[in-house]
Design an enzyme around this catalytic site. Sequence first.
Site, short mmCIF file in Angstrom:
data_model
loop_
_atom_site.label_atom_id
_atom_site.label_comp_id
_atom_site.label_asym_id
_atom_site.label_seq_id
_atom_site.Cartn_x
_atom_site.Cartn_y
_atom_site.Cartn_z
CD GLU A 20 -3.14 0.83 2.13
OE1 GLU A 20 -3.91 1.77 2.37
OE2 GLU A 20 -3.25 -0.32 2.64
CB ALA A 24 -0.70 2.65 -6.26
CG ASP A 136 12.61 0.26 -9.35
OD1 ASP A 136 13.67 0.39 -8.68
OD2 ASP A 136 11.48 0.35 -8.84
#
Length: 366
Positions: A20, A24, A136
């Site tokens: 969380e 988003a 990433d």
Amino acid sequence: MDKDVVLRRRGYILGISLREGSYAKVKSAYSERLKINVAIKIIDRKRAPADFLEKFLPRELRVLTILNHSCIIKTYEIFETVQGKIYIIMELGSQGDLLDFIKVQGALQEDDARKKFHQLSLAIKYCHDLDIVHRDLKCENLLLDNDFNIKVSDFGFSKCCSRDQSGQLTLSRTFCGSAAYAAPEVLQGIPYQPKVYDIWSLGVILYIMVCGTMPYDDSNIKRMLRLQKEHRVNFPRYKPLTRECKDLIYRMLQPDVNQRLHIDQILSHCWLQPKTQGLSSAVTDEVESSWRAEASCTPKPCSDRKSTAKLELQKEAPPKEQPETNLDEHTVQVAMQLEALGISNQKVAKKPERTPCSKQSPEKQT
């Protein structure tokens, strides 16, 4: 309308919360249509920053329509409600992420690390062959299925690379990702080759797999950058590793972008082959002499916290549009969903057949 009602009408029974953030969240759910557990990423447009909505979200959704590989988390459905909530229905990594797995189990044995890293490398080769970069890559974004196979996830910083008139990939100017996994050229804030950036992150990931620690301490970025530029890679003495494994890591954590391995060179490296062949004595002596000179570099343990240091985002020129090609059934379905969201699908290219990540990998997707 409440999200539980929205999802229930589409045949999803909402489960527990997995992650969380401020705008988003990711929740588990059961799909009555697919008869499997899934993960649902819910993005709130009203809370999301403008830069994310204008640049990163459209890129991520476009990339998700292209990807179709058994070592990458599969996207089943994308839709948006009138309340401004975007729902991305994805494959569930039922065994959690790789970082949590290593925290509990400790460093992996080389045979297990070889299998998982081979799966990861095949997924990245698949992406790079499509001129897609992740930007990433980190252990938190590598999920594990029921059989503990690697599944690459979270393409929030991904992009479809553009090429210049000579056919060369254009440099990226968006400095993103997690500092602990970032290449030195990214930390220095200079334009970089995005595929080569991914390779550095792969080197950090393999080091963590086999050592159970971080190769560099990201609590002092200035010192970390100095050690990286000096090509210092210290391997803990308490964890014996083969010369081939050390060599592969050392060549991925190469500060010179012109000498850093490419994904095809990684896959052909002797350590990843079924029967590894010993390195030549000249290569071994050269690499090991560098390792012995790096005793001052102390590895950082994998702490209970996940690496959250983000790099500053800077403006980047948008990639050139590419002509649309024929689409398969799955791509057409998701592309139509993107069009309903008001996002152009001109970037969507035809997907190749699903490529197995290893002979041991099950055909059924979790």
